[in-house]
Design an enzyme around this catalytic site. Structure first.
Site: not given
Length: 772
Positions: A112, A114
């Site tokens: 996980y 960005w």
């Protein structure tokens, strides 16, 4: 000096990189960006700093097969630099071993985070494609940012978890039609610097300003005054953290007993209001949720609550709820309750009014409802059905085989033997980092792709150095941003860094599926293919230039997305039979039969007040009397570019700043600029004090994202030198419904640091040892 100017696209905007003879000189804002982010120019500092990972490195103890104890544990051990060929052999052999001995589900590829902007070089997309083609992997579901929202909203308004973004009013519509905006959690402009996938120009600041100039009034319900921009002249209602639901219930009760609520909309377009009303009036539990009750819980005056209820129903109003309020104990409740409050107030489904979430948390939100199709690295179906809620990674490692609830189902936590992480930083996102550290020692192997020696890299077994967004060719397209932005490689990768795709191609070759992974395309051929795929899909609606022209001009405009957007509240108001919502009833579910059937004791069939475990009215507040808000930073994106110039400039004596009310500081002998110790029973960290009445008394604010810098890695409770709030936060789920993180439900105390200041080593590489 002959300088070359090149386009750069990032999550925090588009810039111009100035390069001389392959050396990055500076990064400048684009002239057409009205509100450029200062994070961009600060990227230059990090490009070649001491923290860059320059060669593949392997933890010495793992390489030698030593047990993970004391000085050989993850996070404490030295690393040995190896050749790329050796590194690829080690990783491919280990993947093969784990799959054959423990099964494909033993490989965790949630990864996980960005990552960075770009349609092709998206780290998780590359990783998931690689692992799926290799047999599959255990994945994660939902996000740390909005897990509670993502799970509860499909029950309440239906549709995809993110479909609400195209169903709520845009800023231009608000400016034209709305009179009153009530923002629970505020509208902090600092968050609108960013957009996942890239951003051509920042628009949120000017759109907010246009609303204010049009006469829209704003109310900021938040513990932090600066959660709204000064030019909005917002009325500040400082609220006890984690009590937004109680405030909304008090407003709703006032509407109900005065007959101000929208009976017609509630009857035609909603289900379950009668059962909810019985809860409001106290018929169900003997407690009236009136303004006086809410005032005692929230700290907002009874008369203020009553007046706000009147204004919301007398004017065209918009209820906004920010993501931060749902990262807390029972975080589903303020999201659900905000929808109910908007349905009661009378503006739901009317132009510029009603309800919306996440305004100003990204530049895209409220700017445009969507954007057309843009090509991206193609996904491959994962053969492994197993997944875990994203914030339950430590639970999974510590308690494999345990069964947990999640959104009406029962999940068995898998046994994970190999973690493969790239494009994210779990030692930033996760709560209770000391607990995560204990859990992180359990799997056999941790492989990380990283450009810098951040905490996650230091806690890995194999670290593969990757090129940054400045060191590869790609193009960007942000969420709802109507532009494509070219991303030509600005400079060669530092040291022996390679792109994620290059690394996975080498691994796929060793494992026997290179052609399936690459589809026989080079990286630049992939970039061109995805652009031309976009161009063909949009056809005459976009009139995009061919790839070579786009690459030369750096930007191409996409057509506006006009929908249709299913689940429109305006259509629902007009005719709920003809335009039902994608919920079981076809209407807004104020009472959800489905959620009620789950039988959860921490999430009922309608929104209600649940007392948080940690808040300012709890017994624990006698020992830790300050509520910590660990919000998003202004100086970086999460932990990205904490080593960049803008983030470094924000530090106080090298530590992350913590904001404290002057009255709380005075009672503790804390002065502005002093290094302080923030602590509770879970851990402690050093930070630099900023005194400001922008935070209400009883609250301190310490942003997330400072690279964790423990004095003694692996020792539970050890001091963090740098100011990472997740040594203090609790690894506790919102509820059994979403299993989301509850980072904002945490109590602490603050005191002046006593004794010599330890050096900050967050940006120093680990020990590099010769091979044994």
């Amino acid at each position: 000096m002959v300088e070359q100017r090149m386009s750069v696209a990032t999550h925090w905007g588009s810039f111009v990189a100035v390069v001389d003879a392959g050396r990055l000189v500076r990064i400048e804002p684009r002239p057409d960006d009205p509100a450029p982010s200062p994070i961009g120019p600060g990227m230059v500092t990090a490009a070649d700093d001491n923290a860059r990972v320059l060669r593949p490195a392997v933890r010495k103890g793992w390489l030698n097969g030593e047990p993970r104890i004391d000085g050989t544990a993850r996070g404490t051990d030295a690393f040995v630099e190896v050749s790329w060929d050796h590194a690829i052999t080690l990783v491919s052999d280990e993947l093969r071993r784990v799959r054959s001995q423990h099964g494909d589900s033993a490989v965790f590829g949630g990864s996980y985070g960005w990552a960075s902007a770009g349609r092709f070089h998206h780290a998780q997309g590359q990783l998931h494609r690689f692992l799926a083609l290799g047999g599959g992997y255990t994945n994660s579901r939902n996000t740390y940012s909005t897990a509670a929202l993502e799970v509860v909203l499909p029950h309440v308004i239906g549709g995809h978890p993110w479909s609400y973004q195209s169903r709520m009013p845009m800023w231009d519509e608000i400016a034209e039609n709305c009179e009153l905006v009530v923002a629970f959690g505020g509208l902090a402009l600092k968050n609108s610097q960013i957009n996942p996938g890239g951003l051509a120009r920042h628009q949120t600041r000017d759109l907010q300003r246009r609303c204010r100039e049009a006469g829209v009034r704003f109310v900021n319900v938040s513990p932090i005054r600066s959660d709204t921009a000064g030019f909005l002249d917002a009325e500040w209602l400082p609220v006890v953290p984690n009590t937004d639901t109680a405030a909304m219930l008090g407003i709703a009760h006032t509407m109900l007993v005065n007959g101000w609520h929208d009976e017609d909309f509630l009857r035609r377009c909603c289900v379950g209001f009668d059962r909810f009303a019985s809860y409001l009036t106290g018929e169900l539990d003997g407690v009236r949720k009136d303004a006086a009750w809410a005032a005692k819980i929230t700290g907002i005056g009874q008369d203020v609550i009553t007046d706000l209820a009147r204004r919301l129903t007398a004017q065209r109003s918009l209820i906004m709820v920010n993501y931060a309020v749902q990262r807390a104990d029972h975080g589903e409740q303020p999201i659900w309750m905000s929808v109910v409050l908007a349905a009661m107030a009378g503006s739901m489904g009317r132009p510029g009014g009603g309800w919306g979430a996440g305004y100003a948390t990204m530049d895209a939100t409220g700017v445009a409802p969507d954007r057309p199709f843009v090509g991206t690295i193609p996904a491959v179906a994962n053969p492994v059905p197993d997944f875990i809620p994203v914030a339950r990674i430590a639970d999974t490692l510590l308690h494999p085989g345990e069964v947990i609830d999640y959104d009406g189902s029962r999940l068995t936590l898998p046994e994970l033997r190999l973690i493969y992480w790239c494009g994210g930083n779990p030692f930033h996102h996760h709560q209770d980092l000391h607990r995560l550290t204990r859990a992180w020692q359990i799997p056999d192997t941790v492989v990380v792709h990283e450009a810098w020696w951040n905490t996650t890299a230091k806690f890995a077994d194999v670290v593969l150095p990757v090129a940054t967004t400045l060191e590869r060719d790609d193009f960007a397209a942000g969420f709802s941003d109507p532009h494509l932005v070219a991303m030509p490689k600005v400079r060669e990768p530092a040291g022996e860094s390679r792109t994620d795709h290059h690394i996975f191609t080498a691994l796929a070759s060793r494992l026997g599926y290179e052609e399936e992974f690459t589809e026989s395309r080079s990286e630049m051929e992939w970039v061109r293919h995805l652009y031309e795929q976009t161009r063909a899909q949009l056809g005459d609606t976009a009139a995009l230039p061919d790839f070579d022209d786009f690459w030369r001009s750096s930007t191409a405009a996409l057509p506006p997305s006009t929908g249709p957007f299913p689940g429109s509240f305006e259509a629902l108001r007009a005719d709920p039979r003809q335009f039902p919502l994608p919920t079981p009833s076809g209407r807004i579910e104020i009472f959800s039969e489905e959620i009620d059937s789950f039988g959860y004791d921490d999430c009922a069939g309608h929104p209600k007040w649940f007392e948080p475990v940690e808040w300012l009215r709890a017994e624990l507040a006698d020992r830790f009397p300050l509520h910590l808000i660990s919000n998003q930073p202004a100086s970086r994106l999460h932990s990205q570019y904490d080593n960049g110039g803008h983030s470094l400039a924000s530090k106080i004596r090298g530590r992350e700043p913590v904001t404290i009310n002057p009255s709380d500081a005075a009672s503790r002998g804390i002065e502005d600029g002093m290094v302080v110790r923030v602590h509770n029973d879970r851990g402690s960290c050093l930070a630099g004090a900023i005194l400001s009445d922008d935070v209400m008394p009883g609250v301190v604010q310490l942003s997330t994202g400072a690279w964790w810098d423990p004095v003694q890695p692996g020792l539970s409770g050890t001091l963090d030198r740098h100011g990472n709030p997740n040594v203090l936060t609790a690894d506790r789920p919102c509820s059994r419904l979403s299993q989301g993180p509850s980072a904002h439900s945490v109590l602490v105390d603050v005191e002046p640091h006593d004794g010599p200041l330890p050096d900050v080593l967050a940006f120093a590489p680990p020990r590099l040892a010769p091979p044994s």
